[in-house]
Design a protein around this motif. Sequence first.
Motif, PDB file in Angstrom:
ATOM      1  N   ARG A 176       0.827  -1.207   0.000  1.00 59.55           N
ATOM      2  CA  ARG A 176       0.000   0.000   0.000  1.00 59.55           C
ATOM      3  C   ARG A 176       0.865   1.263   0.000  1.00 59.55           C
ATOM      4  O   ARG A 176       0.551   2.242  -0.678  1.00 59.55           O
ATOM      5  CB  ARG A 176      -0.944  -0.015   1.199  1.00 59.55           C
ATOM      6  CG  ARG A 176      -2.090  -0.987   1.028  1.00 59.55           C
ATOM      7  CD  ARG A 176      -3.010  -0.962   2.249  1.00 59.55           C
ATOM      8  NE  ARG A 176      -4.092  -1.890   2.102  1.00 59.55           N
ATOM      9  CZ  ARG A 176      -4.022  -3.202   2.354  1.00 59.55           C
ATOM     10  NH1 ARG A 176      -2.881  -3.736   2.757  1.00 59.55           N
ATOM     11  NH2 ARG A 176      -5.064  -3.974   2.191  1.00 59.55           N
ATOM     12  N   VAL A 177       1.964   1.252   0.765  1.00 59.09           N
ATOM     13  CA  VAL A 177       2.881   2.398   0.788  1.00 59.09           C
ATOM     14  C   VAL A 177       3.506   2.591  -0.592  1.00 59.09           C
ATOM     15  O   VAL A 177       3.607   3.724  -1.090  1.00 59.09           O
ATOM     16  CB  VAL A 177       3.976   2.206   1.870  1.00 59.09           C
ATOM     17  CG1 VAL A 177       5.090   3.223   1.713  1.00 59.09           C
ATOM     18  CG2 VAL A 177       3.355   2.292   3.259  1.00 59.09           C
ATOM     19  N   ALA A 178       3.900   1.496  -1.243  1.00 59.11           N
ATOM     20  CA  ALA A 178       4.496   1.593  -2.582  1.00 59.11           C
ATOM     21  C   ALA A 178       3.488   2.160  -3.587  1.00 59.11           C
ATOM     22  O   ALA A 178       3.847   2.997  -4.428  1.00 59.11           O
ATOM     23  CB  ALA A 178       4.988   0.215  -3.035  1.00 59.11           C
ATOM     24  N   ILE A 179       2.231   1.740  -3.481  1.00 57.55           N
ATOM     25  CA  ILE A 179       1.192   2.255  -4.380  1.00 57.55           C
ATOM     26  C   ILE A 179       0.961   3.742  -4.107  1.00 57.55           C
ATOM     27  O   ILE A 179       0.882   4.553  -5.040  1.00 57.55           O
ATOM     28  CB  ILE A 179      -0.111   1.434  -4.229  1.00 57.55           C
ATOM     29  CG1 ILE A 179       0.108   0.017  -4.783  1.00 57.55           C
ATOM     30  CG2 ILE A 179      -1.278   2.123  -4.928  1.00 57.55           C
ATOM     31  CD1 ILE A 179      -1.004  -0.966  -4.440  1.00 57.55           C
ATOM     32  N   ALA A 180       0.893   4.134  -2.830  1.00 56.15           N
ATOM     33  CA  ALA A 180       0.696   5.547  -2.478  1.00 56.15           C
ATOM     34  C   ALA A 180       1.865   6.391  -2.987  1.00 56.15           C
ATOM     35  O   ALA A 180       1.662   7.492  -3.523  1.00 56.15           O
ATOM     36  CB  ALA A 180       0.551   5.692  -0.966  1.00 56.15           C
ATOM     37  N   ARG A 181       3.071   5.881  -2.845  1.00 56.10           N
ATOM     38  CA  ARG A 181       4.256   6.596  -3.332  1.00 56.10           C
ATOM     39  C   ARG A 181       4.168   6.797  -4.844  1.00 56.10           C
ATOM     40  O   ARG A 181       4.448   7.877  -5.361  1.00 56.10           O
ATOM     41  CB  ARG A 181       5.522   5.816  -2.967  1.00 56.10           C
ATOM     42  CG  ARG A 181       6.794   6.583  -3.301  1.00 56.10           C
ATOM     43  CD  ARG A 181       8.061   5.793  -2.959  1.00 56.10           C
ATOM     44  NE  ARG A 181       8.048   5.317  -1.596  1.00 56.10           N
ATOM     45  CZ  ARG A 181       8.321   4.059  -1.224  1.00 56.10           C
ATOM     46  NH1 ARG A 181       8.624   3.152  -2.122  1.00 56.10           N
ATOM     47  NH2 ARG A 181       8.300   3.721   0.036  1.00 56.10           N
ATOM     48  N   ALA A 182       3.765   5.752  -5.558  1.00 54.70           N
ATOM     49  CA  ALA A 182       3.650   5.856  -7.016  1.00 54.70           C
ATOM     50  C   ALA A 182       2.560   6.843  -7.411  1.00 54.70           C
ATOM     51  O   ALA A 182       2.690   7.565  -8.411  1.00 54.70           O
ATOM     52  CB  ALA A 182       3.368   4.485  -7.610  1.00 54.70           C
ATOM     53  N   LEU A 183       1.480   6.909  -6.640  1.00 52.33           N
ATOM     54  CA  LEU A 183       0.370   7.815  -6.961  1.00 52.33           C
ATOM     55  C   LEU A 183       0.684   9.280  -6.638  1.00 52.33           C
ATOM     56  O   LEU A 183       0.015  10.174  -7.153  1.00 52.33           O
ATOM     57  CB  LEU A 183      -0.894   7.387  -6.211  1.00 52.33           C
ATOM     58  CG  LEU A 183      -1.539   6.086  -6.683  1.00 52.33           C
ATOM     59  CD1 LEU A 183      -2.670   5.695  -5.755  1.00 52.33           C
ATOM     60  CD2 LEU A 183      -2.031   6.221  -8.110  1.00 52.33           C
ATOM     61  N   SER A 184       1.701   9.524  -5.811  1.00 53.89           N
ATOM     62  CA  SER A 184       2.004  10.897  -5.392  1.00 53.89           C
ATOM     63  C   SER A 184       2.422  11.787  -6.562  1.00 53.89           C
ATOM     64  O   SER A 184       2.321  13.010  -6.475  1.00 53.89           O
ATOM     65  CB  SER A 184       3.097  10.899  -4.314  1.00 53.89           C
ATOM     66  OG  SER A 184       4.329  10.477  -4.881  1.00 53.89           O
ATOM     67  N   THR A 185       2.847  11.210  -7.675  1.00 52.64           N
ATOM     68  CA  THR A 185       3.246  12.003  -8.851  1.00 52.64           C
ATOM     69  C   THR A 185       2.092  12.197  -9.829  1.00 52.64           C
ATOM     70  O   THR A 185       2.307  12.702 -10.929  1.00 52.64           O
ATOM     71  CB  THR A 185       4.418  11.320  -9.579  1.00 52.64           C
ATOM     72  OG1 THR A 185       3.994  10.037 -10.043  1.00 52.64           O
ATOM     73  CG2 THR A 185       5.623  11.176  -8.659  1.00 52.64           C
ATOM     74  N   ASP A 186       0.880  11.778  -9.454  1.00 52.75           N
ATOM     75  CA  ASP A 186      -0.315  11.883 -10.283  1.00 52.75           C
ATOM     76  C   ASP A 186      -0.114  11.241 -11.661  1.00 52.75           C
ATOM     77  O   ASP A 186      -0.273  11.892 -12.695  1.00 52.75           O
ATOM     78  CB  ASP A 186      -0.731  13.348 -10.424  1.00 52.75           C
ATOM     79  CG  ASP A 186      -2.130  13.496 -10.984  1.00 52.75           C
ATOM     80  OD1 ASP A 186      -2.967  12.589 -10.766  1.00 52.75           O
ATOM     81  OD2 ASP A 186      -2.382  14.496 -11.675  1.00 52.75           O
ATOM     82  N   PRO A 187       0.231   9.957 -11.671  1.00 55.27           N
ATOM     83  CA  PRO A 187       0.516   9.295 -12.949  1.00 55.27           C
ATOM     84  C   PRO A 187      -0.754   8.981 -13.740  1.00 55.27           C
ATOM     85  O   PRO A 187      -1.843   8.903 -13.183  1.00 55.27           O
ATOM     86  CB  PRO A 187       1.196   7.996 -12.511  1.00 55.27           C
ATOM     87  CG  PRO A 187       0.517   7.674 -11.214  1.00 55.27           C
ATOM     88  CD  PRO A 187       0.300   9.024 -10.553  1.00 55.27           C
ATOM     89  N   LYS A 188      -0.597   8.801 -15.027  1.00 57.00           N
ATOM     90  CA  LYS A 188      -1.694   8.339 -15.882  1.00 57.00           C
ATOM     91  C   LYS A 188      -1.712   6.809 -15.921  1.00 57.00           C
ATOM     92  O   LYS A 188      -2.738   6.197 -16.166  1.00 57.00           O
ATOM     93  CB  LYS A 188      -1.532   8.874 -17.308  1.00 57.00           C
ATOM     94  CG  LYS A 188      -1.547  10.376 -17.381  1.00 57.00           C
ATOM     95  CD  LYS A 188      -2.954  10.893 -17.185  1.00 57.00           C
ATOM     96  CE  LYS A 188      -2.994  12.387 -17.308  1.00 57.00           C
ATOM     97  NZ  LYS A 188      -3.412  13.068 -16.096  1.00 57.00           N
ATOM     98  N   VAL A 189      -0.521   6.198 -15.692  1.00 55.66           N
ATOM     99  CA  VAL A 189      -0.374   4.744 -15.742  1.00 55.66           C
ATOM    100  C   VAL A 189       0.356   4.288 -14.486  1.00 55.66           C
ATOM    101  O   VAL A 189       1.346   4.886 -14.076  1.00 55.66           O
ATOM    102  CB  VAL A 189       0.430   4.311 -16.993  1.00 55.66           C
ATOM    103  CG1 VAL A 189       0.646   2.807 -16.993  1.00 55.66           C
ATOM    104  CG2 VAL A 189      -0.255   4.762 -18.271  1.00 55.66           C
ATOM    105  N   LEU A 190      -0.157   3.227 -13.894  1.00 57.38           N
ATOM    106  CA  LEU A 190       0.475   2.621 -12.729  1.00 57.38           C
ATOM    107  C   LEU A 190       0.946   1.224 -13.136  1.00 57.38           C
ATOM    108  O   LEU A 190       0.128   0.387 -13.526  1.00 57.38           O
ATOM    109  CB  LEU A 190      -0.534   2.535 -11.574  1.00 57.38           C
ATOM    110  CG  LEU A 190      -0.044   1.996 -10.238  1.00 57.38           C
ATOM    111  CD1 LEU A 190       1.031   2.904  -9.652  1.00 57.38           C
ATOM    112  CD2 LEU A 190      -1.211   1.885  -9.264  1.00 57.38           C
ATOM    113  N   LEU A 191       2.246   0.988 -13.095  1.00 55.35           N
ATOM    114  CA  LEU A 191       2.816  -0.296 -13.488  1.00 55.35           C
ATOM    115  C   LEU A 191       3.020  -1.147 -12.242  1.00 55.35           C
ATOM    116  O   LEU A 191       3.730  -0.740 -11.312  1.00 55.35           O
ATOM    117  CB  LEU A 191       4.156  -0.083 -14.208  1.00 55.35           C
ATOM    118  CG  LEU A 191       4.881  -1.329 -14.681  1.00 55.35           C
ATOM    119  CD1 LEU A 191       4.042  -2.088 -15.708  1.00 55.35           C
ATOM    120  CD2 LEU A 191       6.225  -0.950 -15.281  1.00 55.35           C
TER     121      LEU A 191
END
Length: 193
Positions: free
Chosen positions: A9-24
């Motif tokens: 969950r922390v890794a997903i939150a970290r990835a979302l902090s940059t407001d991405p269009k794609v989450l790998l």
Amino acid sequence: QLSGGQCQRVAIARALSTDPKVLLCDEAPSALDPTTTLSILDLLKELNRELHVTVVVITHEMKVVEAICHRVAILADNKVEELGTVEEIFHRPKSMAARQLIVPSSQVPPKESFGEGRFLRITFDGRERTDQPLVAEMVLHTGAPVSIVFADTRSLNGRLYGQMILQVPEDDALIEKMLGFLRQAEVSFEEVI
């Protein structure tokens, strides 16, 4: 001190902090217990639905694909073997790589253990009436004995999908009668193995 699920969950939150269009997500639920795996997959579905983030999932687990994916690309030998909706790939796999993911050889006894005969894979795509005793009706209609070698049912995007592998006699006339019955019943089938 964080559990595996909390780390995910922390890794997903970290990835979302940059407001991405794609989450790998590379093997996102790997090494997690089944309950935590489902909660991570639910979280990814929710992110896709509510934040409109495209989630690309890399996995070897068909259960992950079934749980959250709409489209799938089957990769083998460093190339795309097959591309389509999860339902299309499950219902009519065209490549050997897709077939092995959908009907793993580890779940199907070897052909030699069944003796003489040919093998048919029957699929139900969620539109057919699954309350009919199709195999029993086919046996009664054709007089041909069959053995169920493998059977599986799963839910894909809220619809029930199923498949069966049947061993049928090595008799061309009987097989033609069975295929005619299946065509009339509007069930998808193919010869396998």
